[in-house]
Design a protein around this motif. Structure first.
Motif, PDB file in Angstrom:
ATOM      1  N   PRO A 104       0.836  -1.206   0.000  1.00 39.28           N
ATOM      2  CA  PRO A 104       0.000   0.000   0.000  1.00 39.28           C
ATOM      3  C   PRO A 104       0.868   1.253   0.000  1.00 39.28           C
ATOM      4  CG  PRO A 104      -0.749  -1.580   1.652  1.00 39.28           C
ATOM      5  CD  PRO A 104       0.579  -2.076   1.150  1.00 39.28           C
ATOM      6  N   THR A 105       0.487   2.222  -0.781  1.00 39.62           N
ATOM      7  CA  THR A 105       1.234   3.466  -0.869  1.00 39.62           C
ATOM      8  C   THR A 105       0.317   4.631  -0.541  1.00 39.62           C
ATOM      9  OG1 THR A 105       0.748   3.631  -3.236  1.00 39.62           O
ATOM     10  CG2 THR A 105       2.814   2.553  -2.611  1.00 39.62           C
ATOM     11  N   CYS A 106       0.943   5.765  -0.309  1.00 39.44           N
ATOM     12  CA  CYS A 106       0.199   6.980   0.015  1.00 39.44           C
ATOM     13  C   CYS A 106      -0.621   7.441  -1.185  1.00 39.44           C
ATOM     14  CB  CYS A 106       1.175   8.073   0.443  1.00 39.44           C
ATOM     15  SG  CYS A 106       0.485   9.737   0.396  1.00 39.44           S
ATOM     16  N   ASN A 107      -1.825   7.861  -0.916  1.00 37.44           N
ATOM     17  CA  ASN A 107      -2.679   8.451  -1.950  1.00 37.44           C
ATOM     18  C   ASN A 107      -2.607   9.965  -1.803  1.00 37.44           C
ATOM     19  OD1 ASN A 107      -4.625   9.250  -3.750  1.00 37.44           O
ATOM     20  ND2 ASN A 107      -6.233   7.909  -2.967  1.00 37.44           N
ATOM     21  N   GLN A 108      -1.835  10.601  -2.673  1.00 35.28           N
ATOM     22  CA  GLN A 108      -1.635  12.042  -2.576  1.00 35.28           C
ATOM     23  C   GLN A 108      -2.933  12.819  -2.814  1.00 35.28           C
ATOM     24  OE1 GLN A 108       0.934  13.846  -1.646  1.00 35.28           O
ATOM     25  NE2 GLN A 108       2.487  12.252  -1.476  1.00 35.28           N
ATOM     26  N   ASN A 109      -3.904  12.182  -3.456  1.00 32.11           N
ATOM     27  CA  ASN A 109      -5.185  12.864  -3.669  1.00 32.11           C
ATOM     28  C   ASN A 109      -5.929  13.079  -2.353  1.00 32.11           C
ATOM     29  OD1 ASN A 109      -4.875  12.983  -6.474  1.00 32.11           O
ATOM     30  ND2 ASN A 109      -5.728  10.922  -6.732  1.00 32.11           N
ATOM     31  N   LEU A 110      -5.544  12.320  -1.317  1.00 34.65           N
ATOM     32  CA  LEU A 110      -6.200  12.467  -0.014  1.00 34.65           C
ATOM     33  C   LEU A 110      -5.463  13.448   0.895  1.00 34.65           C
ATOM     34  CD1 LEU A 110      -7.166   8.726   0.662  1.00 34.65           C
ATOM     35  CD2 LEU A 110      -8.584  10.547  -0.297  1.00 34.65           C
ATOM     36  N   VAL A 111      -4.396  14.036   0.372  1.00 34.25           N
ATOM     37  CA  VAL A 111      -3.692  15.086   1.118  1.00 34.25           C
ATOM     38  C   VAL A 111      -4.348  16.421   0.758  1.00 34.25           C
ATOM     39  CG1 VAL A 111      -1.498  16.282   1.478  1.00 34.25           C
ATOM     40  CG2 VAL A 111      -1.544  13.800   1.149  1.00 34.25           C
ATOM     41  N   THR A 112      -4.903  17.107   1.758  1.00 34.95           N
ATOM     42  CA  THR A 112      -5.666  18.338   1.505  1.00 34.95           C
ATOM     43  C   THR A 112      -4.994  19.531   2.168  1.00 34.95           C
ATOM     44  OG1 THR A 112      -7.060  17.913   3.435  1.00 34.95           O
ATOM     45  CG2 THR A 112      -7.834  17.061   1.307  1.00 34.95           C
ATOM     46  N   VAL A 113      -5.337  20.697   1.659  1.00 26.88           N
ATOM     47  CA  VAL A 113      -4.808  21.955   2.172  1.00 26.88           C
ATOM     48  C   VAL A 113      -5.981  22.849   2.568  1.00 26.88           C
ATOM     49  CG1 VAL A 113      -3.465  24.023   1.639  1.00 26.88           C
ATOM     50  CG2 VAL A 113      -2.758  21.802   0.731  1.00 26.88           C
ATOM     51  N   SER A 114      -5.883  23.442   3.753  1.00 28.93           N
ATOM     52  CA  SER A 114      -6.916  24.385   4.208  1.00 28.93           C
ATOM     53  C   SER A 114      -6.247  25.672   4.696  1.00 28.93           C
ATOM     54  CB  SER A 114      -7.764  23.774   5.327  1.00 28.93           C
ATOM     55  OG  SER A 114      -6.947  23.432   6.437  1.00 28.93           O
ATOM     56  N   GLY A 115      -6.974  26.769   4.618  1.00 28.22           N
ATOM     57  CA  GLY A 115      -6.466  28.060   5.070  1.00 28.22           C
ATOM     58  C   GLY A 115      -7.409  28.697   6.071  1.00 28.22           C
ATOM     59  N   SER A 116      -6.843  29.400   7.041  1.00 27.08           N
ATOM     60  CA  SER A 116      -7.674  30.042   8.064  1.00 27.08           C
ATOM     61  C   SER A 116      -6.950  31.276   8.620  1.00 27.08           C
ATOM     62  CB  SER A 116      -8.005  29.066   9.198  1.00 27.08           C
ATOM     63  OG  SER A 116      -6.812  28.653   9.850  1.00 27.08           O
ATOM     64  N   THR A 117      -7.698  32.117   9.306  1.00 25.78           N
ATOM     65  CA  THR A 117      -7.139  33.265  10.028  1.00 25.78           C
ATOM     66  C   THR A 117      -7.444  33.104  11.512  1.00 25.78           C
ATOM     67  OG1 THR A 117      -9.172  34.552   9.708  1.00 25.78           O
ATOM     68  CG2 THR A 117      -7.437  34.776   8.029  1.00 25.78           C
ATOM     69  N   ASP A 118      -6.669  33.761  12.360  1.00 27.94           N
ATOM     70  CA  ASP A 118      -6.878  33.581  13.790  1.00 27.94           C
ATOM     71  C   ASP A 118      -8.077  34.387  14.308  1.00 27.94           C
ATOM     72  OD1 ASP A 118      -5.564  35.962  13.291  1.00 27.94           O
ATOM     73  OD2 ASP A 118      -4.553  35.970  15.237  1.00 27.94           O
ATOM     74  N   LYS A 119      -8.555  35.330  13.476  1.00 33.03           N
ATOM     75  CA  LYS A 119      -9.732  36.119  13.867  1.00 33.03           C
ATOM     76  C   LYS A 119     -10.574  36.382  12.618  1.00 33.03           C
ATOM     77  CE  LYS A 119      -9.103  39.697  16.514  1.00 33.03           C
ATOM     78  NZ  LYS A 119      -8.519  40.950  17.104  1.00 33.03           N
ATOM     79  N   PRO A 120     -11.844  36.643  12.797  1.00 33.76           N
ATOM     80  CA  PRO A 120     -12.672  36.953  11.632  1.00 33.76           C
ATOM     81  C   PRO A 120     -12.566  38.411  11.178  1.00 33.76           C
ATOM     82  CG  PRO A 120     -14.050  36.841  13.578  1.00 33.76           C
ATOM     83  CD  PRO A 120     -12.667  36.441  14.014  1.00 33.76           C
ATOM     84  N   ALA A 121     -12.107  39.306  12.057  1.00 32.89           N
ATOM     85  CA  ALA A 121     -12.007  40.738  11.717  1.00 32.89           C
ATOM     86  C   ALA A 121     -10.838  41.370  12.454  1.00 32.89           C
ATOM     87  CB  ALA A 121     -13.310  41.462  12.057  1.00 32.89           C
ATOM     88  N   TYR A 122     -10.236  42.401  11.797  1.00 36.67           N
ATOM     89  CA  TYR A 122      -9.055  43.028  12.369  1.00 36.67           C
ATOM     90  C   TYR A 122      -9.170  44.563  12.201  1.00 36.67           C
ATOM     91  CZ  TYR A 122      -7.177  38.292  11.784  1.00 36.67           C
ATOM     92  OH  TYR A 122      -6.991  36.933  11.821  1.00 36.67           O
ATOM     93  N   SER A 123      -8.508  45.219  13.121  1.00 37.01           N
ATOM     94  CA  SER A 123      -8.333  46.670  12.957  1.00 37.01           C
ATOM     95  C   SER A 123      -7.079  46.919  12.144  1.00 37.01           C
ATOM     96  CB  SER A 123      -8.227  47.367  14.322  1.00 37.01           C
ATOM     97  OG  SER A 123      -7.078  46.910  15.009  1.00 37.01           O
ATOM     98  N   LEU A 124      -6.882  48.132  11.638  1.00 37.93           N
ATOM     99  CA  LEU A 124      -5.762  48.400  10.747  1.00 37.93           C
ATOM    100  C   LEU A 124      -4.411  48.384  11.452  1.00 37.93           C
ATOM    101  CD1 LEU A 124      -7.304  51.187   8.473  1.00 37.93           C
ATOM    102  CD2 LEU A 124      -6.998  48.758   7.974  1.00 37.93           C
ATOM    103  N   ASP A 125      -4.382  48.357  12.774  1.00 37.74           N
ATOM    104  CA  ASP A 125      -3.100  48.294  13.487  1.00 37.74           C
ATOM    105  C   ASP A 125      -2.750  46.870  13.932  1.00 37.74           C
ATOM    106  OD1 ASP A 125      -5.093  48.035  15.320  1.00 37.74           O
ATOM    107  OD2 ASP A 125      -4.264  49.457  16.776  1.00 37.74           O
ATOM    108  N   GLU A 126      -3.492  45.895  13.467  1.00 38.93           N
ATOM    109  CA  GLU A 126      -3.210  44.489  13.798  1.00 38.93           C
ATOM    110  C   GLU A 126      -2.548  43.793  12.609  1.00 38.93           C
ATOM    111  OE1 GLU A 126      -6.291  42.608  16.750  1.00 38.93           O
ATOM    112  OE2 GLU A 126      -7.401  43.608  15.145  1.00 38.93           O
ATOM    113  N   LYS A 127      -1.987  42.637  12.921  1.00 35.93           N
ATOM    114  CA  LYS A 127      -1.408  41.780  11.886  1.00 35.93           C
ATOM    115  C   LYS A 127      -2.182  40.455  11.859  1.00 35.93           C
ATOM    116  CE  LYS A 127       3.352  43.469  11.819  1.00 35.93           C
ATOM    117  NZ  LYS A 127       4.787  43.105  11.960  1.00 35.93           N
ATOM    118  N   PRO A 128      -2.999  40.240  10.833  1.00 32.95           N
ATOM    119  CA  PRO A 128      -3.721  38.965  10.743  1.00 32.95           C
ATOM    120  C   PRO A 128      -2.728  37.796  10.651  1.00 32.95           C
ATOM    121  CG  PRO A 128      -4.677  40.567   9.258  1.00 32.95           C
ATOM    122  CD  PRO A 128      -3.394  41.166   9.759  1.00 32.95           C
TER     123      PRO A 128
END
Length: 233
Positions: A104-128
């Motif tokens: 059995p070998t690895c199925n690369q099609n089952l390797v997924t990538v997801s993206g997220s932020t630590d907050k849903p909203a930021y002020s202009l003096d923050e770093k998302p």
């Protein structure tokens, strides 16, 4: 003279029929010895005939048996039977080599990538804080290159390309890691809320606030995450 001739004729007749007839002309019965010789001759003749007949049947049976053995030993007329090894019994035919079970070998099609932020909203003096997460959804360990040569943190707003981590990337390196089934690897990137251009050309403009929405997409090689939406106030 006449008597001598008659006497000669009688002697001749007597001499010619002395073994078969009596003196009165009646045939004489064969002696017991003759009967025995005739029976012995007849018995020998019958034995010779019986032997020939039995020998013929035996020969026919022998040829028939040879054909049956040949058909049994080699049921395929087109095939040639292997000769037995000298001085030993015929060796058994080699068994077929079993087909190896594929590893059995690895199925690369089952390797997924997801993206997220630590907050849903930021002020202009923050770093998302932008996060790229790689997950092995298969049942076998997978080797995945999670180096900076494969990663991209991309921020857009509609058709406007705001920022890419590749524009001003100092080094492009490979980092191969083995990810266990169900496990994940995460990389974080603090965005300074700046704009960038390909080739790291200087940009004076800043992203706008006032409640504008932005989209973060995490990329790893040819894989891209679903859109993660956040807001700048």
């Amino acid at each position: 003279m006449g008597r001598q001739g008659n006497s000669s004729q009688r002697n001749t007749a007597s001499a010619s029929g002395s073994g078969d007839r009596t003196g009165s002309g009646v045939p004489r019965k064969p002696s017991p010895a003759v009967y025995r010789r005739r029976r012995m001759f007849l018995g020998v003749a019958l034995l010779i005939v019986a032997g020939l007949v039995f020998g013929g049947f035996a020969m026919a049976g022998a040829f028939k048996g040879t054909e049956q053995v040949s058909a049994t030993d080699n049921p395929n007329p087109g095939a040639t039977a292997a000769a037995p090894a000298p001085g030993g019994s015929p060796s058994a035919a080699p068994s077929a080599t079993p087909t190896p079970t594929p590893t059995p070998t690895c199925n690369q099609n089952l390797v997924t990538v997801s993206g997220s932020t630590d907050k849903p909203a930021y002020s202009l003096d923050e770093k998302p804080l932008l996060s790229l997460k790689v997950t092995n959804g298969g049942t076998m360990p997978c080797e995945v290159n999670i180096g900076t040569s494969q990663m991209e943190f991309l921020v857009t707003s509609g058709a406007d390309r705001i920022f890419s981590s590749r524009d001003c990337q100092a080094k492009s390196e490979d980092l191969v890691k083995t990810i266990a089934p169900g496990a994940s690897e995460t990389a974080n990137f603090p965005w300074a809320m700046n704009r960038s251009l390909e080739g790291c050309q200087p940009v004076a403009a800043k992203p706008g606030g006032g409640g504008a929405y932005y989209i973060f997409t995490a990329k790893l090689g040819s894989k891209a995450s679903p859109k993660a939406v956040f807001q700048l106030n």
